[in-house]
Design a protein around this motif. Structure first.
Motif, PDB file in Angstrom:
ATOM      1  N   MET A 173      -1.429   2.804  -5.304  1.00  0.00           N
ATOM      2  CA  MET A 173      -2.529   1.800  -4.880  1.00  0.00           C
ATOM      3  C   MET A 173      -3.748   2.627  -3.960  1.00  0.00           C
ATOM      4  O   MET A 173      -4.788   2.355  -4.299  1.00  0.00           O
ATOM      5  CB  MET A 173      -2.066   0.984  -4.256  1.00  0.00           C
ATOM      6  CG  MET A 173      -0.912  -0.120  -4.927  1.00  0.00           C
ATOM      7  SD  MET A 173      -1.403  -0.673  -6.484  1.00  0.00           S
ATOM      8  CE  MET A 173      -2.732  -1.758  -6.069  1.00  0.00           C
ATOM      9  N   HIS A 177       0.452  -6.771  -6.037  1.00  0.00           N
ATOM     10  CA  HIS A 177       0.405  -5.165  -6.401  1.00  0.00           C
ATOM     11  C   HIS A 177       1.241  -4.339  -5.478  1.00  0.00           C
ATOM     12  O   HIS A 177       1.784  -3.380  -6.078  1.00  0.00           O
ATOM     13  CB  HIS A 177      -1.093  -4.908  -6.589  1.00  0.00           C
ATOM     14  CG  HIS A 177      -1.740  -5.553  -7.424  1.00  0.00           C
ATOM     15  ND1 HIS A 177      -2.519  -6.763  -7.199  1.00  0.00           N
ATOM     16  CD2 HIS A 177      -2.086  -5.663  -8.905  1.00  0.00           C
ATOM     17  CE1 HIS A 177      -2.905  -7.339  -8.264  1.00  0.00           C
ATOM     18  NE2 HIS A 177      -2.720  -6.629  -9.257  1.00  0.00           N
ATOM     19  N   ARG A 182       3.846  -5.659 -10.204  1.00  0.00           N
ATOM     20  CA  ARG A 182       2.701  -5.848 -10.873  1.00  0.00           C
ATOM     21  C   ARG A 182       1.789  -4.659 -11.077  1.00  0.00           C
ATOM     22  O   ARG A 182       1.877  -3.725 -10.109  1.00  0.00           O
ATOM     23  CB  ARG A 182       2.009  -7.014  -9.974  1.00  0.00           C
ATOM     24  CG  ARG A 182       0.866  -7.517 -10.629  1.00  0.00           C
ATOM     25  CD  ARG A 182       0.003  -8.331  -9.911  1.00  0.00           C
ATOM     26  NE  ARG A 182      -1.051  -9.180 -10.756  1.00  0.00           N
ATOM     27  CZ  ARG A 182      -1.273 -10.203 -10.864  1.00  0.00           C
ATOM     28  NH1 ARG A 182      -0.231 -11.062 -10.308  1.00  0.00           N
ATOM     29  NH2 ARG A 182      -1.862 -10.733 -11.712  1.00  0.00           N
ATOM     30  N   CYS A 183       1.347  -4.655 -12.093  1.00  0.00           N
ATOM     31  CA  CYS A 183       0.569  -3.325 -12.683  1.00  0.00           C
ATOM     32  C   CYS A 183      -0.474  -2.821 -11.739  1.00  0.00           C
ATOM     33  O   CYS A 183      -1.134  -3.479 -11.270  1.00  0.00           O
ATOM     34  CB  CYS A 183      -0.427  -3.676 -14.051  1.00  0.00           C
ATOM     35  SG  CYS A 183      -1.481  -2.628 -14.584  1.00  0.00           S
ATOM     36  N   ALA A 184      -0.299  -1.473 -11.431  1.00  0.00           N
ATOM     37  CA  ALA A 184      -1.238  -0.894 -10.496  1.00  0.00           C
ATOM     38  C   ALA A 184      -2.689  -0.721 -11.029  1.00  0.00           C
ATOM     39  O   ALA A 184      -3.684  -0.852 -10.311  1.00  0.00           O
ATOM     40  CB  ALA A 184      -0.584   0.325 -10.215  1.00  0.00           C
ATOM     41  N   GLU A 198      -4.456  -3.058 -12.663  1.00  0.00           N
ATOM     42  CA  GLU A 198      -5.184  -4.288 -13.009  1.00  0.00           C
ATOM     43  C   GLU A 198      -6.720  -4.188 -12.907  1.00  0.00           C
ATOM     44  O   GLU A 198      -7.546  -4.644 -13.871  1.00  0.00           O
ATOM     45  CB  GLU A 198      -4.555  -5.444 -12.421  1.00  0.00           C
ATOM     46  CG  GLU A 198      -4.552  -6.791 -13.418  1.00  0.00           C
ATOM     47  CD  GLU A 198      -3.970  -7.856 -12.791  1.00  0.00           C
ATOM     48  OE1 GLU A 198      -2.795  -7.635 -11.833  1.00  0.00           O
ATOM     49  OE2 GLU A 198      -3.708  -8.753 -13.477  1.00  0.00           O
ATOM     50  N   LYS A 232       4.853   3.092  -4.888  1.00  0.00           N
ATOM     51  CA  LYS A 232       3.501   2.377  -5.329  1.00  0.00           C
ATOM     52  C   LYS A 232       2.425   2.567  -4.643  1.00  0.00           C
ATOM     53  O   LYS A 232       1.246   2.485  -5.187  1.00  0.00           O
ATOM     54  CB  LYS A 232       4.075   0.718  -5.266  1.00  0.00           C
ATOM     55  CG  LYS A 232       3.357  -0.181  -5.952  1.00  0.00           C
ATOM     56  CD  LYS A 232       3.006  -0.050  -7.387  1.00  0.00           C
ATOM     57  CE  LYS A 232       2.345  -1.170  -8.295  1.00  0.00           C
ATOM     58  NZ  LYS A 232       3.144  -2.317  -8.424  1.00  0.00           N
TER      59      LYS A 232
END
Ligand code: HEM
Ligand code: MYR
Length: 407
Positions: free
Chosen positions: A90, A347, A352-354, A356, A86
Motif C-alpha cells: 500500500m 485494502h 482486497r486487491c492492492a 485496484e 500488505k
C-alpha cells in the motif's frame, strides 16, 4: 459427487447456476476431491472477508501457487504478518507513484502509435500487454530491454493463464514462474550485496529492504514473489483494457461521451467494465473458527469459495445485471462488498486487491487514448467471450486496423 468437472465445464457460471437452481447464495459441494462451500452476494462477501471467521493459510491449491501467485507471498498470509506485508504494497500506491506509472504507460502508448499507423492491423491485447510490461518493469526497478519485452510479456501471460488449466498451458505457467522468480531473486541478492543500485523509492528498493515484524529481511525468493505480485497483475490490466475497447465498440454512444474528456464519465465506464466482464472468477479461504450462517455449518478448516463474477452479476444487487450500463453507477452506494472484481472489504486490513487504484487509473489512461488520440476501424472478427475459459478474453484479442493519430 465431485463437481470439479462441472466447474471446468461451466467456468464463470458454475456457482451462480447452482445458486439460481437451489434459490440460495450458499451451498456445499466437493471440488478437487474436497468438501467446499460456495458463496456469492454482498452479505456472503462480508462474511468471507471477516478475518475472525476465515484465514488464507492453506487456502490456495499448489497448482495456483506454482503458477499465478507464487509460494510465500502476501495472498497466503494472515493476521499481523499479513497486515505488515500488505502495508509494504500500500505504501507504493500513493497518488504520486500511480501518476508516475500512468505517465510511463501513456508514453508507451504514444510511442507505439506510429508503428500501428504503418501496420495493416494489430491485436490490441498483445500490444497493450507489452506497453504495460515495459512501463511497469521500469516503475518497479526491474527494467526490460526493447528486445526482451515480448518474451517477458509472454512469460507473465503464461502465469496468468495457467492456474485453472491442464496440460501444456498449465506447465508453461509453472516454467515461466520458476524462471522469473530465479532471475528476480538474483537481482534482489545483488541489490543487497551493493552490486546493483535499485532506483531510490522503487519497489525493488522497498521490497529488498523491507523487514518482517520480527526484524528479518524477506528471503530473496519471497521478495521475487512480491515483486512479481506488482508486475504480473499490472500486465493483467491488458484484459480489462481489451474489454473496455470491446465495450466502446459495442456501445458507440459511450465513445462520443468519453471523447469529451469528463473524468466522471470515465469513472462510470471503468466501473461498469470491471463489473460486467468476466475476469477473476472466485477467491478461496478456509474457515478459521467454526460458525453457522444461513443454515449452513462452516466447520473449522472448510474450504470456501467466494464467487466474484457471480456477485458482480447478482440480480438482487444489480438491476438488469446482464445489460452493460455505466450510468447505473451514478446512483451506486460505493459499498465494499457489492462490486468486487478485485475482491471486497478493506485494502489495508484485508486481502482486497492492492492494485485496484492502479487498475482504474490505467484503464482511464487507455480510454483517453482510444477515444481522443487515435481513430481506428474494427474489422470483422470473432469477439465472443468464452465463459468456460478462465481467465477469458474476446477470442480475437480485439483486432483494430487503419489506426490514425488524431491531429
Ligand atoms: C489481490 C484481482 C490488478 C496487486 C487481488 C485479488 C483479486 C485481484 C481478486 C484477491 C482478493 C482476495 O484475496 O480476497 C485483480 C484484477 C486485476 C488486478 C482482476 C486487474 C488486472 C492488480 C494490480 C496490482 C495488484 C495492478 C498491483 C500493481 C495485488 C496484490 C494482491 C491482489 C498485491 C494481494 C492482496 C492481499 O492478499 O492482501 N487482486 N488485481 N492487482 N492484487 Fe490484484
Ligand atoms: C493477477 O495477476 O493477480 C490478476 C489477474 C489474474 C487472473 C487470473 C484468474 C485465474 C483463474 C483461476 C482461479 C484461481 C482461484 C484462486
Amino acid at each position: 459427487m465431485d463437481s470439479t468437472l462441472a466447474l471446468a465445464w461451466q467456468g464463470y457460471e458454475f456457482v451462480s447456476r447452482r445458486c439460481e437452481r437451489y434459490g440460495t447464495d450458499v451451498f456445499q459441494t466437493r471440488l478437487l476431491l474436497e468438501p467446499t462451500v460456495c458463496l456469492r452476494g454482498a452479505e456472503a462477501a462480508q462474511v468471507f472477508y471477516d478475518a475472525d471467521r476465515f484465514q488464507r493459510r492453506g487456502a490456495f491449491p499448489m497448482r495456483v501457487q506454482k503458477t499465478l501467485l507464487g509460494v510465500g507471498g502476501v495472498q497466503g498470509l494472515d493476521g499481523q504478518t499479513h497486515r505488515a506485508r500488505k502495508q509494504m504494497f500500500m505504501d507504493l500506491m500513493t497518488p504520486h507513484d500511480i501518476r508516475t506509472l500512468t505517465g510511463l504507460v501513456a508514453d508507451g502508448w504514444r510511442a507505439r502509435i506510429p508503428v500501428w499507423e504503418a501496420a495493416d492491423r494489430i491485436v490490441l491485447y498483445e500490444e497493450v500487454g507489452q506497453i504495460l510490461c515495459q512501463a511497469v518493469s521500469s516503475w518497479v526497478g526491474v527494467p526490460v530491454t526493447e528486445s526482451q519485452v515480448r518474451g517477458r510479456t509472454q512469460s507473465l501471460h503464461a502465469m496468468i493463464d495457467a492456474p485453472a488449466a491442464v496440460g501444456p498451458r498449465h506447465w508453461r505457467g509453472r516454467h515461466a514462474r520458476h524462471g522469473a522468480e530465479q532471475a528476480i531473486a538474483d537481482l534482489v541478492d545483488r541489490v543487497r550485496r551493493g552490486e546493483h543500485a535499485a532506483p531510490e523509492g522503487s519497489a525493488l528498493q522497498v521490497v529488498s529492504t523491507h523487514r518482517e515484524p520480527g526484524g528479518q529481511l524477506l528471503g530473496s525468493r519471497i521478495a521475487a514473489v512480491e515483486l512479481l505480485n506488482l508486475v504480473r497483475p499490472t500486465v493483467a490490466v491488458d484484459r480489462f483494457i481489451t474489454f473496455a475497447a470491446l465495450a466502446l465498440h459495442q456501445h458507440p454512444q459511450w465513445r462520443s461521451r468519453l471523447r469529451q474528456g469528463e473524468d466522471r464519465d470515465a469513472e462510470l465506464f471503468v466501473q461498469e467494465v470491471r463489473r460486467f466482464y468476466p475476469f477473476f472468477p472466485m477467491v478461496g479461504a478456509r474457515v478459521r473458527t467454526a460458525f453457522d450462517w444461513q443454515g449452513v455449518h462452516f466447520p473449522q478448516g472448510r474450504r470456501t469459495l467466494l464467487d466474484l463474477y457471480g456477485t458482480n452479476h447478482h440480480p438482487d444487487l444489480w438491476e438488469n445485471p446482464e445489460i452493460f450500463d455505466p450510468d447505473r453507477f451514478t446512483t451506486w452506494d460505493g459499498g465494499a462488498y457489492g462490486l468486487i472484481p478485485q475482491g471486497g472489504g478493506d485494502h489495508h486490513i484485508g486481502h482486497r486487491c492492492a492494485g485496484e487504484w492502479i487498475t482504474i487509473a490505467l484503464m482511464k489512461t487507455a480510454l483517453a487514448i482510444l477515444t481522443r488520440e487515435i481513430t481506428y476501424d474494427v474489422p470483422s472478427q470473432d469477439l465472443r467471450i468464452s465463459l468456460r475459459r478462465m481467465p477469458t478474453l474476446p477470442s480475437s484479442g480485439f483486432v483494430i486496423s487503419n489506426v490514425r493519430s488524431v491531429p
